[in-house]
Scaffold this active site. Structure first.
Site, PDB file in Angstrom:
ATOM      1  N   TYR A   1      -3.213  -2.040 -10.302  1.00  0.00           N
ATOM      2  CA  TYR A   1      -3.172  -1.985  -8.842  1.00  0.00           C
ATOM      3  C   TYR A   1      -2.384  -3.177  -8.263  1.00  0.00           C
ATOM      4  O   TYR A   1      -1.535  -3.001  -7.382  1.00  0.00           O
ATOM      5  CB  TYR A   1      -4.612  -1.933  -8.292  1.00  0.00           C
ATOM      6  CG  TYR A   1      -4.658  -1.963  -6.791  1.00  0.00           C
ATOM      7  CD1 TYR A   1      -4.283  -0.852  -6.034  1.00  0.00           C
ATOM      8  CD2 TYR A   1      -5.033  -3.127  -6.110  1.00  0.00           C
ATOM      9  CE1 TYR A   1      -4.288  -0.892  -4.652  1.00  0.00           C
ATOM     10  CE2 TYR A   1      -5.043  -3.174  -4.724  1.00  0.00           C
ATOM     11  CZ  TYR A   1      -4.677  -2.060  -3.998  1.00  0.00           C
ATOM     12  OH  TYR A   1      -4.679  -2.105  -2.626  1.00  0.00           O
TER      13      TYR A   1
ATOM     14  N   TYR B   1      -3.826   3.371   8.083  1.00  0.00           N
ATOM     15  CA  TYR B   1      -5.131   2.714   8.184  1.00  0.00           C
ATOM     16  C   TYR B   1      -5.964   3.416   9.257  1.00  0.00           C
ATOM     17  O   TYR B   1      -5.831   4.618   9.465  1.00  0.00           O
ATOM     18  CB  TYR B   1      -4.988   1.213   8.494  1.00  0.00           C
ATOM     19  CG  TYR B   1      -3.962   0.486   7.673  1.00  0.00           C
ATOM     20  CD1 TYR B   1      -4.075   0.408   6.286  1.00  0.00           C
ATOM     21  CD2 TYR B   1      -2.886  -0.139   8.268  1.00  0.00           C
ATOM     22  CE1 TYR B   1      -3.142  -0.278   5.529  1.00  0.00           C
ATOM     23  CE2 TYR B   1      -1.949  -0.833   7.518  1.00  0.00           C
ATOM     24  CZ  TYR B   1      -2.080  -0.892   6.149  1.00  0.00           C
ATOM     25  OH  TYR B   1      -1.153  -1.558   5.418  1.00  0.00           O
TER      26      TYR B   1
ATOM     27  N   LYS C   1       0.476   3.361  -2.958  1.00  0.00           N
ATOM     28  CA  LYS C   1      -0.679   4.255  -3.160  1.00  0.00           C
ATOM     29  C   LYS C   1      -0.270   5.731  -3.107  1.00  0.00           C
ATOM     30  O   LYS C   1      -0.856   6.568  -3.782  1.00  0.00           O
ATOM     31  CB  LYS C   1      -1.755   3.966  -2.099  1.00  0.00           C
ATOM     32  CG  LYS C   1      -2.391   2.589  -2.271  1.00  0.00           C
ATOM     33  CD  LYS C   1      -3.237   2.202  -1.078  1.00  0.00           C
ATOM     34  CE  LYS C   1      -3.898   0.858  -1.312  1.00  0.00           C
ATOM     35  NZ  LYS C   1      -4.481   0.269  -0.120  1.00  0.00           N
TER      36      LYS C   1
ATOM     37  N   VAL D   1       0.951  -3.922   3.987  1.00  0.00           N
ATOM     38  CA  VAL D   1       0.759  -5.205   4.666  1.00  0.00           C
ATOM     39  C   VAL D   1       1.971  -6.131   4.621  1.00  0.00           C
ATOM     40  O   VAL D   1       1.992  -7.139   5.328  1.00  0.00           O
ATOM     41  CB  VAL D   1      -0.463  -5.995   4.129  1.00  0.00           C
ATOM     42  CG1 VAL D   1      -1.756  -5.392   4.556  1.00  0.00           C
ATOM     43  CG2 VAL D   1      -0.392  -6.181   2.643  1.00  0.00           C
TER      44      VAL D   1
ATOM     45  N   SER E   1       0.793  -1.233   0.000  1.00  0.00           N
ATOM     46  CA  SER E   1       0.000   0.000   0.000  1.00  0.00           C
ATOM     47  C   SER E   1       0.823   1.280   0.000  1.00  0.00           C
ATOM     48  O   SER E   1       0.270   2.357  -0.236  1.00  0.00           O
ATOM     49  CB  SER E   1      -0.916   0.026   1.214  1.00  0.00           C
ATOM     50  OG  SER E   1      -2.020  -0.758   0.926  1.00  0.00           O
TER      51      SER E   1
END
Ligand code: DON
Length: 331
Positions: free
Chosen positions: A204, A256, A80, A274, A77
């Site tokens: 992605y 998160y 992102k 993760v 992530s």
């Protein structure tokens, strides 16, 4: 690495700081036992739960590395942040902010529920899956390869080499992608995707599977700390406005649904993934006393044992300790 160089701000040597960081890594390593390695993507299960490493890169060649520094892991992530930066550079900030909001969700990264909660159904922010999948659809290009070229080139410019995509993780990610497919198809139905759904999802999955080290992430953090400029060449790599927006998102949404706690207890922009990586950005700070890395630094930790929110158990504690010791909070 400038061996034994004096810290220009504090008079403390790099070796002296290194000893401290080595002690802290040894101390916090025990917390790896409290977490669990991510298993919902089978290939991620292969990580060594005991690993813990940190890399810190300052503005003028100061570099501290400690623990398991040479492990290669997938960016997950943390990508992102980079895809959002590239999309802003291609489409412009106002186009992107029209499509993706900048509000924290308070929900898990892969939540679908929050998409339905607002009348506009606009993804809450680019750092949760719904927002990131929307962003992947907005990258220029017809295929996932074309879409990822500018992102990989940006990384190459920052870290000095083109990072590989880990095909084993990519395949595993693709095969266990039910939730992301559900999010993607929901976004397709609500009209938020700018590209074909399969190309978008493939982009992605591939961006999450880019392989990095903590040195690579710390170097990206350094560029963000310096508002997008390479401190060595003084060249702008990321426009200042985009770098600042990325940092604001990292601070409010990067960890998160533990982002509030991270802001309160650590106090610097960060983004986790993760696989156990965390990138953290310490901007230049003004204090009455000399402290390490006053001019700012990029930091990255790797510790694949995760807590219930999906953040590295030992990594979070290590960053919190360093932020307290060195007074890194931006608040
Ligand atoms: O979407 C997924 O499942 C992952 N490939 C990325 C997960 C991750 O690191 C969590 N992010 N916020």
């Amino acid at each position: 690495m400038v061996q034994g160089a004096a810290n220009w701000n504090t008079g403390m040597t790099q070796e002296w700081l290194q000893e401290y960081v080595d002690d802290w890594v040894s101390f916090y390593r025990k917390h790896t036992a409290e977490g669990e390695v991510a298993s919902y993507i089978p290939a991620l299960k292969e990580a060594n739960q005991d690993h813990l490493g940190i890399s810190i890169i300052g503005m003028h060649g100061m570099k501290i590395r400690s623990g398991d520094v040479d492990v290669r892991f997938t960016i997950q992530s943390i990508s992102k942040v980079l895809s959002f930066i590239v999309a802003c550079m291609q489409r412009g900030v106002s186009y992107m902010l029209d499509k993706v909001d900048v509000e924290p969700t308070g929900e898990a990264f892969n939540s679908i529920m929050h998409l339905e909660m607002k009348p506009l159904k606009k993804p809450f922010n680019p750092l949760v899956n719904a927002g990131a999948i929307t962003v992947s659809s907005m990258l220029d290009g017809e295929t996932s390869e074309e879409k990822l070229q500018p992102l990989l080139s940006l990384l190459e410019e920052i870290i000095g080499h083109r990072p590989p995509i880990n095909l084993e993780v990519y395949e595993s990610e693709r095969e266990s992608s039910m939730r992301n497919r559900a999010i993607g198809y929901y976004l397709l139905e609500t009209g938020f995707l700018d590209s074909d759904i399969e190309v978008t999802l493939d982009t992605y999955f591939k961006q999450c599977s880019i392989e990095v080290t903590i040195d690579d992430l710390a170097r990206i953090g350094l560029i963000l700390a310096n508002d997008g400029k390479d401190p060595d060449s003084d060249q702008e790599i990321i426009p200042r406005q985009v770098a600042r927006l990325a940092k604001a998102l990292m601070l409010t949404c990067g960890m998160y649904d533990a982002s509030g706690k991270f802001a309160a207890y650590v106090g610097i922009p960060a983004k986790s993934g993760v696989s156990g990586g965390i990138i953290a950005v310490s901007p230049p700070r003004v204090r009455n006393e000399p402290l390490p890395f006053m001019d700012g630094c990029g930091m990255a930790v790797y510790g694949p044992a995760l807590d219930s929110k999906g953040n590295s158990t030992a990594g979070i504690r290590l960053l919190r300790h360093i932020a307290t010791q060195w007074d890194l909070s931006i608040f």
